[in-house]
Design a protein around this motif. Structure first.
Motif, PDB file in Angstrom:
ATOM      1  N   ARG A  14     -43.907   9.872   2.592  1.00 27.15           N
ATOM      2  CA  ARG A  14     -44.468   8.647   3.174  1.00 27.15           C
ATOM      3  C   ARG A  14     -43.359   7.621   3.321  1.00 27.15           C
ATOM      4  N   ASP A  69     -41.528   4.114   3.394  1.00 30.73           N
ATOM      5  CA  ASP A  69     -41.718   2.861   2.672  1.00 30.73           C
ATOM      6  C   ASP A  69     -41.028   1.793   3.511  1.00 30.73           C
ATOM      7  N   GLN A  96     -48.853   4.273  12.130  1.00 26.56           N
ATOM      8  CA  GLN A  96     -49.680   3.730  11.046  1.00 26.56           C
ATOM      9  C   GLN A  96     -50.377   4.817  10.223  1.00 26.56           C
ATOM     10  N   ASN A 151     -48.733   6.092   6.946  1.00 25.74           N
ATOM     11  CA  ASN A 151     -48.792   5.318   5.711  1.00 25.74           C
ATOM     12  C   ASN A 151     -49.827   5.900   4.752  1.00 25.74           C
ATOM     13  N   GLU A 201     -54.967   9.375   7.170  1.00 24.30           N
ATOM     14  CA  GLU A 201     -53.602   9.536   6.666  1.00 24.30           C
ATOM     15  C   GLU A 201     -53.104  10.944   6.994  1.00 24.30           C
ATOM     16  N   LYS A 260     -45.938  -1.936   7.880  1.00 25.32           N
ATOM     17  CA  LYS A 260     -46.331  -2.652   6.665  1.00 25.32           C
ATOM     18  C   LYS A 260     -47.295  -1.794   5.865  1.00 25.32           C
ATOM     19  N   THR A 261     -47.158  -1.850   4.552  1.00 27.08           N
ATOM     20  CA  THR A 261     -48.087  -1.077   3.734  1.00 27.08           C
ATOM     21  C   THR A 261     -49.255  -1.944   3.255  1.00 27.08           C
TER      22      THR A 261
END
Lengths: 340, 340
Positions: B15, B17, B55, B58, B68, B259-260
């Motif tokens: 994933r 970061d 997206q 993430n 996901e 952005k997480t």
């Protein structure tokens, strides 16, 4: 010749810093000048208290409608009264007038200030033209039906549901065949929403359980129409509860009017994409050509007992500021008016 | 019987970061099992690079479209290829197929995964069905015409105007008679917008002058349609530049995909009220019934020379991850594709 010589006014003494207080206002008595050619004198009977006007009391406020209200001058407001002296044939003596003047017992106007002559229905109290048949009613009617476009079976969420606009929107939603959920700030007001205004469900936003969670439990299929009077965190949470193709009616943002800086950031706007939804602002005054039809429908529903018009009336212009502050603090129910 | 035995895949190794790096991906070669009843084998010719898919890389990503993406599996993507073996009569050998499978040289499918058989126009390169006649084109066409509803003389603002969608939207806006303003990240790309895509004006959002100020100087009357591919701060600034009754097409939010946590808070949403404007999300796939008409119009404009379809082509599936990272870093122009 009229014997009126003085008018009482509620003036803005200083810019509020955060929550407004009644000490920010003052009561003054001023002499009335004679009216000029084209002018007329209105004896104001009722003053409207509108949360939306709060934002124009802030320093630097400026938008399409109003500028920052000047200090030391009467507070701008929508008012209802009768012409008692006229040098303008379009506004004859005895005509009922609604317009945007100020918190004052008498107004001198020339018709340029959004003044309209009302054909009042003798079956209804005149103040109804500041409530369900006035700005609050027009806002609820056009906001819900034109922007929200509810369909039978839709779930309608209304924030500040006990307020002047929200108390009407929920009932109009029931007339349109919606399941209605109203938010409010206390268990008592929540019960009032259900018992007196026919809301199917109510949500107390002051509980520890987030509004989004409460709404999702009540409406697992999501909210089809969200009529928002609150903005800020309420709007951000409601965005998490949308059904596919939802419509958000951006009507008010009472949670934001007392802020001097930027509004609270809305972080869930992307939900409009995943739900193919829209958020839309409006002003009831854009629909002025359709007022007669709206007023006709609304007054018919009132006569048939399908629509209640809850009004919280305060007596005496000297109590206007206190009533306005109580309303912004969430301590009132329904449309707030002052009898001059 | 086909001799294909192995398929190359780009898999998600970990994933990301923050900004994604090509090291987050791996290249694997896997044996192809025989196809079962109802299945068919597609030799992928072109892979589409779509910022929106970022997206779903993430942790915890989940919405109406995708969940996901799993680690160690090929990266989900829209692809274009030809059927080379089939046990499904609806997908015969040699048919051109567009669908949502993955970054892999061969896909086994059964038609359930948004697979559609294309009637390709021999006058146009097949990859056009992943570009101006594919998802990017459908997004630009339906987003602009259905949600944005431009009128002749309107001012159209497009963010990420040099991207796969934005590079088409500006040109469609010109066809609709709009004055067009595109935003991009460098002086070179801004010049390309004007010289190659016919944008009337361009705005470099990396300058010290705020985007809102640049746009207001270019469009003092305000923006009638804002086609937003960026979200976040760009959206917040564009809200300060709206004309009355403006429409915001919420298409993408590329500034937010890496952005997480929560998205950037939008503080100027109240502008939708003062400007009686709306913001609306959409997905091009909601208009599937109307693709033929859209493809017909778009290919006609391409033939007439009214519409350019800028494509940045990368050769070799092994370079897919690098190309994807370059695209998200704003280093590409037009629609990004990979020839397998």
């Amino acid at each position: 010749v009229i014997s009126v010589q003085k008018s009482k006014q509620i003036v803005l003494l200083r810019r509020p810093d955060g929550p407004i207080r009644k000490e920010d206002f003052g009561l003054e008595e001023v002499p009335l000048p004679p009216i000029g050619d084209g002018q007329f004198l209105v004896r104001n009977e009722y003053l409207s208290l509108d949360a939306g006007f709060r934002q124009w009391m802030n320093a630097g406020a400026s938008d399409n409608y109003l500028q920052e209200m000047p200090l030391g001058k009467p507070v701008q407001s929508i008012v209802l009264g009768q012409v008692i002296e006229s040098r303008n044939p379009r506004y004859p003596v005895d005509a009922w007038i609604m317009g945007r003047t100020a918190w004052e017992s008498f107004s001198i106007a020339d018709g340029s200030d959004l003044m309209s002559v009302l054909e009042v229905d003798a079956d209804l109290p005149p103040y109804e033209y500041l409530a369900a048949l006035g700005p609050a009613g027009m806002t609820a009617y056009f906001g819900l039906f034109r922007i929200g476009q509810p369909k039978e079976g839709d779930t309608l969420l209304v924030s500040a549901a006990a307020g002047g606009v929200g108390s009407l929107v929920g009932q109009l939603g029931k007339i349109a065949g919606c399941t209605t959920i109203g938010t409010s700030s206390s268990a008592e007001k929540c019960q009032w929403l259900r018992d007196e205004l026919g809301y199917d469900h109510s949500v107390n936003y002051r509980l520890d359980v987030p509004v989004s969670q409460q709404v999702r439990e009540l409406a697992p299929e999501g909210v089809d129409v969200f009529f928002d009077n609150v903005g800020g965190e309420m709007l951000d949470q409601a965005l998490e509860c949308l059904a596919l193709n939802a419509r958000i009616v951006l009507c008010g943002a009472v949670s934001q009017y007392e802020k001097t800086g930027k509004h609270t950031g809305i972080t869930n706007l992307w939900q409009l994409v995943t739900k193919r939804a829209r958020a839309e602002g409006f002003m009831f005054s854009d629909y002025v050509d359709e007022y007669p039809r709206a007023i006709g429908e609304l007054s018919q529903w009132i006569r048939e007992g399908k629509l209640r018009s809850p009004v919280e009336m305060t007596s005496g212009i000297e109590n206007t500021a206190d009533a306005f502050c109580r309303m912004l603090a969430g301590k009132t129910r329904g449309k707030c008016l002052v009898t001059v």
